[in-house]
Write an enzyme that holds these catalytic residues in place. Structure first.
Site, PDB file in Angstrom:
ATOM      1  N   HIS A   1      43.083  14.173   6.624  1.00 16.49           N
ATOM      2  CA  HIS A   1      43.952  14.902   7.637  1.00 16.49           C
ATOM      3  C   HIS A   1      44.328  14.154   8.788  1.00 16.49           C
ATOM      4  O   HIS A   1      45.217  14.030   9.431  1.00 16.49           O
ATOM      5  CB  HIS A   1      43.468  16.233   7.784  1.00 16.49           C
ATOM      6  CG  HIS A   1      43.252  17.134   6.768  1.00 16.49           C
ATOM      7  ND1 HIS A   1      44.184  17.829   5.657  1.00 16.49           N
ATOM      8  CD2 HIS A   1      41.824  17.582   6.237  1.00 16.49           C
ATOM      9  CE1 HIS A   1      43.444  18.460   4.850  1.00 16.49           C
ATOM     10  NE2 HIS A   1      42.122  17.990   4.921  1.00 16.49           N
TER      11      HIS A   1
ATOM     12  N   HIS B   1      36.652  23.660  10.914  1.00 10.67           N
ATOM     13  CA  HIS B   1      36.812  23.160   9.548  1.00 10.67           C
ATOM     14  C   HIS B   1      37.652  21.738   9.664  1.00 10.67           C
ATOM     15  O   HIS B   1      37.340  20.592   9.345  1.00 10.67           O
ATOM     16  CB  HIS B   1      37.355  24.285   8.570  1.00 10.67           C
ATOM     17  CG  HIS B   1      37.389  23.408   7.109  1.00 10.67           C
ATOM     18  ND1 HIS B   1      37.674  24.135   6.064  1.00 10.67           N
ATOM     19  CD2 HIS B   1      37.193  22.296   6.775  1.00 10.67           C
ATOM     20  CE1 HIS B   1      37.546  23.441   4.911  1.00 10.67           C
ATOM     21  NE2 HIS B   1      37.378  22.371   5.244  1.00 10.67           N
TER      22      HIS B   1
ATOM     23  N   GLU C   1      37.380  14.858   6.710  1.00  7.49           N
ATOM     24  CA  GLU C   1      38.319  15.403   7.614  1.00  7.49           C
ATOM     25  C   GLU C   1      39.510  14.149   8.140  1.00  7.49           C
ATOM     26  O   GLU C   1      40.675  14.430   8.158  1.00  7.49           O
ATOM     27  CB  GLU C   1      37.928  16.153   8.567  1.00  7.49           C
ATOM     28  CG  GLU C   1      37.293  17.524   7.960  1.00  7.49           C
ATOM     29  CD  GLU C   1      38.208  18.562   7.292  1.00  7.49           C
ATOM     30  OE1 GLU C   1      39.270  18.652   7.733  1.00  7.49           O
ATOM     31  OE2 GLU C   1      37.924  18.713   6.035  1.00  7.49           O
TER      32      GLU C   1
END
Ligand SMILES: *[C@@H]1O[C@H](CO)[C@@H](O)[C@H](O)[C@H]1NC(C)=O
Ligand SMILES: *[C@@H]1O[C@H](CO)[C@@H](O)[C@H](O)[C@H]1NC(C)=O
Length: 283
Positions: free
Chosen positions: A129, A72, A125
């Site tokens: 992040h 993920h 992502e």
């Protein structure tokens, strides 16, 4: 003349000072500091189930290798908080930079939500992040960030760890959340964090995400201190388990059949009508 010019300069200076102070406040409000990296693997069948449940017209993509957990993301996290996130909005995701590993990402960091643009999952992502993780030299560009996810998936494959303890995807048996947690903890020697997806239709609990943590030296550490997710976070003693402990966990080998909410609601509406009608009739 002179004093007017001076006043204008003073006003300009005040304006500049104000905007500088604004900028400083902004930076303080949004600290990008973090303590650990959470590496999250998820179970594609459950990810797909949730995606299809949102809208029955959705479709999913799966890795060609069956029974593999996929990545993920790698999420820099401050203890007791979610995030930081979106640490550098000018650092845009560039698909060409990960082209050399794209075929691997398509397998092991696959965008299960197939109806979304091909690069949207990785782009998300990275922006949310990756830009925060990038303060660490081993993760300071897109290629390093995504390659690290693939490497950790290989080194800490939940498919293998669980299979060794006879926890395998199937439609017949179920597993105790505490047992799953203990198996992972024994295999990696650190406290993981286990997440289930609770199905609102059937009340069943599905295997969903397994998170493990790394410190800034990229070494495996206990996940202790991380916040699980949102308000529903529950710390079970010293264990980070985000599952209903009273429910055995399903580990589906295929996407569970989606209950069409219109179908499941229809009888309720009918019953309600009947009751209303009976009431009217008996009064
Ligand atoms: C944000 O990203 C841009 C573009 O990659 C880069 O030039 C800049 O140095 C980054 N800023 C910070 C604070 O890391
Ligand atoms: C990361 O963990 C390892 C092993 O516990 C430890 O030796 C190292 O000092 C830690 N690094 C940081 C930056 O905390």
């Amino acid at each position: 003349m002179r004093s007017a010019g001076g006043a204008a300069a003073a006003a300009l200076y005040a304006l500049v000072a104000l905007s500088v102070a604004d900028g400083a406040d902004d930076n303080q409000a949004k600290s990008h500091e973090w303590d650990v990296l959470i590496f999250t693997q998820h179970w594609p069948a459950t990810v797909c189930y949730q995606w299809m449940d949102k809208d029955s017209s959705h479709s999913c993509a799966f890795p060609s290798q069956k029974n593999t957990w996929t990545v993920h993301g790698i999420w820099p996290t401050k203890f007791g908080e979610m995030g930081p996130s979106f640490c550098n909005n000018s650092w845009k995701f560039d698909p060409t930079l990960i082209q050399p590993i794209e075929a691997h990402l398509d397998q092991y960091w696959i965008n299960v939500e197939k109806d979304t643009p091909h690069y949207s999952f990785w782009g998300h992502e990275w922006s949310k992040h990756g830009t925060c993780a990038a303060v660490l030299p081993p993760l300071n560009n897109e290629m390093k960030y995504f390659a690290q996810g693939l490497l950790w998936l290989q080194l800490y494959s939940m498919s293998e760890i669980l299979a060794k303890a006879d926890i395998t995807p199937n439609e017949i048996s179920t597993f105790e959340p505490l047992h799953i947690y203990s198996v992972i903890k024994a295999a990696i020697g650190k406290n993981p964090s286990l997440h289930c997806a609770l199905d609102a239709h059937s009340g069943k609990s599905y295997m969903f995400e397994i998170r493990i943590c790394f410190n800034k030296s990229m070494e495996l550490v206990d996940c202790d201190g991380i916040k699980l997710s949102g308000e529903r976070s529950i710390l079970r003693g010293d264990k980070l388990i985000h599952c209903d402990l009273t429910k055995p966990v399903e580990y589906p080998s295929v996407v569970p059949p989606i209950k069409q909410s219109i179908v499941s609601r229809l009888p309720l509406i009918e019953i309600y009508k009947l009751i209303t009608w009976l009431r009217w009739f008996t009064l």
